[in-house]
Motif scaffolding. Structure first.
Motif, PDB file in Angstrom:
ATOM      1  N   SER A  73     -44.645   1.404  51.813  1.00  9.03           N
ATOM      2  CA  SER A  73     -44.989   0.548  53.758  1.00  9.03           C
ATOM      3  C   SER A  73     -44.264   2.212  54.000  1.00  9.03           C
ATOM      4  O   SER A  73     -43.459   1.856  55.299  1.00  9.03           O
ATOM      5  N   HIS A  74     -44.456   3.355  54.205  1.00 13.82           N
ATOM      6  CA  HIS A  74     -43.843   4.351  55.198  1.00 13.82           C
ATOM      7  C   HIS A  74     -44.556   4.371  56.632  1.00 13.82           C
ATOM      8  O   HIS A  74     -46.026   4.024  55.849  1.00 13.82           O
ATOM      9  N   ARG A  75     -44.141   4.444  57.070  1.00  9.73           N
ATOM     10  CA  ARG A  75     -44.922   4.456  58.437  1.00  9.73           C
ATOM     11  C   ARG A  75     -44.649   6.156  59.436  1.00  9.73           C
ATOM     12  O   ARG A  75     -43.308   6.693  59.435  1.00  9.73           O
ATOM     13  N   LEU A  76     -46.016   6.207  60.690  1.00 12.04           N
ATOM     14  CA  LEU A  76     -45.541   7.451  60.981  1.00 12.04           C
ATOM     15  C   LEU A  76     -44.875   6.763  62.218  1.00 12.04           C
ATOM     16  O   LEU A  76     -46.179   6.069  63.107  1.00 12.04           O
ATOM     17  N   ILE A  77     -43.928   7.889  63.361  1.00 11.65           N
ATOM     18  CA  ILE A  77     -43.890   7.198  64.752  1.00 11.65           C
ATOM     19  C   ILE A  77     -45.423   7.415  65.420  1.00 11.65           C
ATOM     20  O   ILE A  77     -45.800   7.033  66.514  1.00 11.65           O
ATOM     21  N   PRO A  78     -45.875   8.419  65.755  1.00 12.08           N
ATOM     22  CA  PRO A  78     -46.482   9.400  66.734  1.00 12.08           C
ATOM     23  C   PRO A  78     -48.083   8.233  67.037  1.00 12.08           C
ATOM     24  O   PRO A  78     -47.801   8.134  68.108  1.00 12.08           O
ATOM     25  N   PRO A  79     -48.241   7.684  65.967  1.00 10.39           N
ATOM     26  CA  PRO A  79     -49.473   6.907  66.078  1.00 10.39           C
ATOM     27  C   PRO A  79     -49.136   6.049  66.678  1.00 10.39           C
ATOM     28  O   PRO A  79     -49.940   4.447  67.816  1.00 10.39           O
ATOM     29  N   VAL A 131     -36.926  12.037  63.374  1.00 13.63           N
ATOM     30  CA  VAL A 131     -38.167  11.914  63.197  1.00 13.63           C
ATOM     31  C   VAL A 131     -38.907  13.255  63.451  1.00 13.63           C
ATOM     32  O   VAL A 131     -39.440  13.934  62.764  1.00 13.63           O
ATOM     33  N   SER A 132     -37.685  14.109  64.562  1.00 14.41           N
ATOM     34  CA  SER A 132     -38.860  15.327  65.259  1.00 14.41           C
ATOM     35  C   SER A 132     -38.221  16.488  64.286  1.00 14.41           C
ATOM     36  O   SER A 132     -38.840  17.135  64.486  1.00 14.41           O
ATOM     37  N   ALA A 133     -36.695  15.501  63.775  1.00 11.44           N
ATOM     38  CA  ALA A 133     -36.647  17.500  63.073  1.00 11.44           C
ATOM     39  C   ALA A 133     -37.798  17.336  62.039  1.00 11.44           C
ATOM     40  O   ALA A 133     -37.769  18.619  61.356  1.00 11.44           O
ATOM     41  N   ILE A 134     -37.657  16.478  61.235  1.00  7.67           N
ATOM     42  CA  ILE A 134     -39.442  16.748  60.186  1.00  7.67           C
ATOM     43  C   ILE A 134     -40.523  17.636  60.957  1.00  7.67           C
ATOM     44  O   ILE A 134     -41.724  18.730  60.385  1.00  7.67           O
ATOM     45  N   ILE A 135     -41.265  16.585  62.056  1.00 12.25           N
ATOM     46  CA  ILE A 135     -42.344  16.852  62.476  1.00 12.25           C
ATOM     47  C   ILE A 135     -42.867  17.544  63.997  1.00 12.25           C
ATOM     48  O   ILE A 135     -43.240  18.128  64.454  1.00 12.25           O
ATOM     49  N   GLY A 136     -41.046  18.043  64.085  1.00  6.71           N
ATOM     50  CA  GLY A 136     -41.343  19.114  65.826  1.00  6.71           C
ATOM     51  C   GLY A 136     -41.524  18.645  67.290  1.00  6.71           C
ATOM     52  O   GLY A 136     -41.948  17.181  67.403  1.00  6.71           O
ATOM     53  N   LEU A 152     -48.255   5.909  55.175  1.00  9.33           N
ATOM     54  CA  LEU A 152     -48.143   7.100  53.990  1.00  9.33           C
ATOM     55  C   LEU A 152     -48.611   6.563  52.386  1.00  9.33           C
ATOM     56  O   LEU A 152     -47.853   5.085  52.785  1.00  9.33           O
ATOM     57  N   ALA A 153     -48.996   6.444  51.953  1.00 12.29           N
ATOM     58  CA  ALA A 153     -50.052   6.169  50.928  1.00 12.29           C
ATOM     59  C   ALA A 153     -49.840   7.334  49.231  1.00 12.29           C
ATOM     60  O   ALA A 153     -50.238   8.622  49.909  1.00 12.29           O
TER      61      ALA A 153
END
Ligand code: SF4
Length: 362
Positions: free
Chosen positions: A168-174, A196-201, A286-287
């Motif tokens: 059940s992983h989720r992404l913040i920007p969307p 989160v930003s350390a990963i996605i920049g 993320l699936a």
């Protein structure tokens, strides 16, 4: 330690507050701190008390346990009810209720629930207990997803047949985009999550600035970081010049972490996904990628089972995670709902808004 001393220096923080006051902004400004750890910093260090009253900090959806839907818990419970299965999870999730029960209640009835501090513990358990099926509950944002991806990859390499992931992983920007499009919520700018930003920049936030004209400042988690982030946002708002700024340069590379992102792309694919309070958010989940389908715990759930979405009775977490209301606007807050006897996930998780307001709010 040196950093800690500098970043908690009271005089430096008060000087920043003085500069915020000197901006002489004459309207209320709504700033959303997306991440629960920022909410914690703001309350734990008493920043709310010294912040000028025109700065209205709204807590956002950055608590993974809080935005995980009831149906995910229901699926985990269904799997837990099979004798052969062991559900491995981080501790907070155990107390969260699905539509009928929680993993804690199932454990009391005899289900095997293994609380772990790292997904590698779950992998080890699977390796040493081949007679069991170990199902790890993958909940979290871009921060934790790379570790889970590495564990999935390792399980595949080791040809483990009894390790599965229920993700059940989720992404913040969307989710931030969804908030910008919601007419009921007025946000002037975002304090963006440092981990989160350390990963996605920086790049994913740049499109939010461009498309919605909302300022974004990536912030660290010390008090000085946060107050500086708020000051930078207020400067942008005062000058009507929204932009992307990175206050957390000591950790966040503007390009993020390419290695972690590569690993995520290899193991997961981006899908539309449900969030508590938000409904389905496009391209926010993320699936497992097709090449890792044999590790997907969804295949262990019988196809003909229908999971029903229900409105939680009395609990307003769906409104809280979107920043539509604060905890004190929930009639249950402190009266019926407490950390000892929580009604909803926002009172359970240490990153949950209700829990933080309860512990440090007054
Ligand atoms: S106070 Fe309790 S019932 Fe109310 S929104 Fe928060 S967690 Fe839900």
């Amino acid at each position: 330690m040196v950093y800690e001393n500098l970043l908690r220096d009271k005089r430096a923080i008060r000087e920043l507050i003085r500069r915020i006051e000197s901006l002489k902004i004459t309207r209320d400004v709504n700033i959303m701190e997306v991440c629960g750890t920022h909410t914690y910093t703001f309350f734990r260090f008493g920043l709310r008390k010294i912040m000028p009253s025109f700065v209205n900090l709204i807590s956002g959806p950055g608590c993974p346990v809080c935005i995980t839907e009831d149906i995910f818990i229901d699926k985990a419970i269904l799997l837990a009810q099979e004798k052969k299965n062991v559900i491995a999870t981080f501790g907070d999730l155990v107390r969260v209720k699905g539509t009928r029960s929680s993993l804690e209640q199932e454990r009391a009835k005899g289900a095997h629930i293994l609380v772990v501090y790292s997904p590698y513990e779950a992998l080890d358990y699977a390796r040493t207990h081949p007679e069991k099926r170990v199902i790890f509950l993958g909940v979290g944002f871009e921060t934790t997803a790379p570790v889970i991806a590495s564990v999935v990859k390792k399980a595949k390499e080791k040809k483990l047949k009894n390790f599965f992931l229920l993700t059940s992983h989720r992404l913040i920007p969307p989710a931030m985009q969804t908030l910008c499009e919601d007419k009921d919520i007025k946000i002037d700018g975002f304090i963006c999550p440092g981990h989160v930003s350390a990963i996605i920049g920086q790049r994913p936030y740049e499109s939010i600035v461009k498309r919605y004209r909302k300022g974004c400042v990536i912030c660290g988690f010390e008090p000085f970081d946060m107050v500086l982030g708020i000051y930078l946002l207020l400067l942008q708002i005062k000058n009507n010049r929204p932009k992307m700024e990175n206050e957390y340069k000591r950790v966040v590379n503007p390009r993020g972490n390419p290695l972690a992102e590569k690993l995520l792309r290899e193991v997961f694919k981006v899908v539309d996904a449900p969030w508590r309070g938000f409904g389905i958010v496009r391209k926010s989940g993320l699936a497992l990628h097709e090449r890792y389908q044999d590790l997907d715990a969804h295949q262990l759930i019988r196809r003909n089972i229908h999971f029903e979405r229900r409105k939680s009775e009395g609990c307003l977490c769906a409104e809280v995670v979107k920043g539509k209301i604060g905890p004190s606007q929930c009639p249950q807050f402190r009266k019926i709902c407490t950390p000892q006897d929580p009604l909803g996930p926002c009172m359970i998780s240490f990153e949950g808004t209700c829990r933080i307001y309860y512990e440090y709010g007054e």
